[in-house]
Design a protein around this motif. Sequence first.
Motif, mmCIF file in Angstrom:
data_model
loop_
_atom_site.group_PDB
_atom_site.id
_atom_site.type_symbol
_atom_site.label_atom_id
_atom_site.label_comp_id
_atom_site.label_asym_id
_atom_site.label_seq_id
_atom_site.Cartn_x
_atom_site.Cartn_y
_atom_site.Cartn_z
ATOM 1 N N ILE A 86 -2.104 -1.444 -1.000
ATOM 2 C CA ILE A 86 -1.401 -2.339 -0.063
ATOM 3 C C ILE A 86 -0.354 -1.549 0.722
ATOM 4 C CG2 ILE A 86 0.162 -4.325 0.115
ATOM 5 C CD1 ILE A 86 -1.285 -5.486 -2.361
ATOM 6 N N MET A 125 -5.440 -9.923 -2.821
ATOM 7 C CA MET A 125 -4.654 -8.705 -2.636
ATOM 8 C C MET A 125 -4.333 -8.042 -3.978
ATOM 9 S SD MET A 125 -4.280 -8.577 0.624
ATOM 10 C CE MET A 125 -3.029 -7.338 0.812
ATOM 11 N N LYS A 126 -4.137 -8.877 -4.979
ATOM 12 C CA LYS A 126 -3.712 -8.360 -6.271
ATOM 13 C C LYS A 126 -4.695 -7.313 -6.805
ATOM 14 C CE LYS A 126 -2.068 -10.200 -10.653
ATOM 15 N NZ LYS A 126 -2.018 -11.392 -11.489
ATOM 16 N N ARG A 127 -5.982 -7.602 -6.618
ATOM 17 C CA ARG A 127 -6.972 -6.680 -7.182
ATOM 18 C C ARG A 127 -7.015 -5.356 -6.434
ATOM 19 N NH1 ARG A 127 -12.059 -7.761 -4.535
ATOM 20 N NH2 ARG A 127 -11.622 -9.182 -2.826
ATOM 21 N N PHE A 160 -2.643 -4.626 12.532
ATOM 22 C CA PHE A 160 -2.687 -5.051 11.136
ATOM 23 C C PHE A 160 -4.124 -5.366 10.722
ATOM 24 C CE2 PHE A 160 -2.791 -8.440 7.958
ATOM 25 C CZ PHE A 160 -2.212 -7.756 6.904
ATOM 26 N N LEU A 171 -10.408 -12.813 3.835
ATOM 27 C CA LEU A 171 -9.460 -13.101 2.750
ATOM 28 C C LEU A 171 -9.058 -14.575 2.815
ATOM 29 C CD1 LEU A 171 -7.463 -12.124 0.465
ATOM 30 C CD2 LEU A 171 -5.787 -11.866 2.281
ATOM 31 N N GLU A 172 -8.752 -15.052 4.026
ATOM 32 C CA GLU A 172 -8.415 -16.476 4.193
ATOM 33 C C GLU A 172 -9.541 -17.345 3.667
ATOM 34 O OE1 GLU A 172 -7.625 -17.347 8.276
ATOM 35 O OE2 GLU A 172 -5.591 -16.599 8.166
ATOM 36 N N ARG A 223 -12.598 -21.865 3.045
ATOM 37 C CA ARG A 223 -12.987 -22.504 4.310
ATOM 38 C C ARG A 223 -14.447 -22.176 4.606
ATOM 39 N NH1 ARG A 223 -7.751 -20.793 7.679
ATOM 40 N NH2 ARG A 223 -6.286 -21.853 6.357
ATOM 41 N N MET A 266 -1.991 0.569 3.291
ATOM 42 C CA MET A 266 -2.435 -0.250 4.426
ATOM 43 C C MET A 266 -1.241 -0.576 5.326
ATOM 44 S SD MET A 266 -2.567 -3.680 5.522
ATOM 45 C CE MET A 266 -2.353 -4.706 4.090
ATOM 46 N N ARG A 284 -11.845 -16.599 1.499
ATOM 47 C CA ARG A 284 -11.993 -16.504 0.048
ATOM 48 C C ARG A 284 -10.927 -17.322 -0.669
ATOM 49 N NH1 ARG A 284 -12.819 -10.067 -1.112
ATOM 50 N NH2 ARG A 284 -14.511 -9.745 0.346
ATOM 51 N N VAL A 285 -9.688 -17.219 -0.149
ATOM 52 C CA VAL A 285 -8.575 -17.866 -0.840
ATOM 53 C C VAL A 285 -8.590 -19.375 -0.625
ATOM 54 C CG1 VAL A 285 -6.067 -18.029 -0.984
ATOM 55 C CG2 VAL A 285 -7.153 -15.812 -0.728
ATOM 56 N N PHE A 286 -8.832 -19.768 0.624
ATOM 57 C CA PHE A 286 -8.700 -21.190 0.941
ATOM 58 C C PHE A 286 -10.045 -21.910 1.039
ATOM 59 C CE2 PHE A 286 -5.035 -18.959 2.909
ATOM 60 C CZ PHE A 286 -4.131 -19.316 1.918
ATOM 61 N N PHE A 329 -6.027 -3.413 7.820
ATOM 62 C CA PHE A 329 -6.514 -4.185 6.676
ATOM 63 C C PHE A 329 -8.000 -3.893 6.442
ATOM 64 C CE2 PHE A 329 -8.136 -7.734 4.324
ATOM 65 C CZ PHE A 329 -7.085 -8.187 3.543
ATOM 66 N N VAL A 352 -9.405 -9.482 7.498
ATOM 67 C CA VAL A 352 -8.388 -10.353 6.893
ATOM 68 C C VAL A 352 -8.834 -11.814 6.934
ATOM 69 C CG1 VAL A 352 -6.963 -10.560 8.987
ATOM 70 C CG2 VAL A 352 -5.901 -10.809 6.750
ATOM 71 N N LYS A 353 -9.617 -12.169 7.931
ATOM 72 C CA LYS A 353 -10.135 -13.557 8.024
ATOM 73 C C LYS A 353 -10.956 -13.903 6.783
ATOM 74 C CE LYS A 353 -9.086 -15.115 12.232
ATOM 75 N NZ LYS A 353 -7.856 -15.850 12.133
#
Lengths: 180, 48
Positions: free
Chosen positions: B9, B1-3, B25, B40-41, B47, B12, B43-45, B29, B37-38
């Motif tokens: 944000i 999100m930061k980038r 949402f 993002l999950e 999976r 959105m 990428r971050v975690f 997004f 948004v999935k």
Amino acid sequence: MPEKVKTDLGFADLQCRKSDVGRISRIAKAAYSFNRRFFGKEIKKPFHIIICYSRKEFDDIWGAETDAWLTGFATKTGTIVSFRDDLIRKYNPRKEATLAGTLRHEINHIFYFQIYGSYEPAWLLEGLTLQPPFEPFTLMENDKKRLKGPLPHLIYSTNGKTFFKQAPFLYSMAFLATRH
Amino acid sequence: MKRHGRAKILRMLALYSKTGTKKGFETAFKREFGYPVKELEGRVFKRP
């Protein structure tokens, strides 16, 4: 126990001990201005800030026993509840926690709710305030261990009943997702 | 999100607030950031 007084700050009323009014008013005003700049707008509805001086008082407002680490929260009815600085330092396991950071964080929730009409998604609501310059947040060893295990999805909703089960994941995942 | 930056944000979120639903949402997004948004999950975690 010294009685609390109510002080009108313009954007909110502050309930705290008389001896704390000057100092906490300045902190609250700075936290409000900070959020006004962040969102680029004012909010219309005044809210309430209650400073607690004991865990019992804090729990009575929450409506149940809270976990020891919780030192501030905002309700959907527009009330922010926080401990005074000394008790934040005593209870909050994050050494960097302060009243200024707590009020910036909770006032952000009030702006978010008044502008967008919701406290959801919970991960974004919390994540926005876990990034500098809101309050310095770092993952603790417990968070890192937890994040190695099976993870739930980013948490969309919380409520008073599920909050303390979700919170260990909510904050660390929100921090990582919004930092990305 | 930061980038994505604060302005994007907030834009959105304004889009999301028109419905206030989870589906709304997800749509907001994707429309604003160009991916679900999935993702993002993922990428971050990291999976599968």
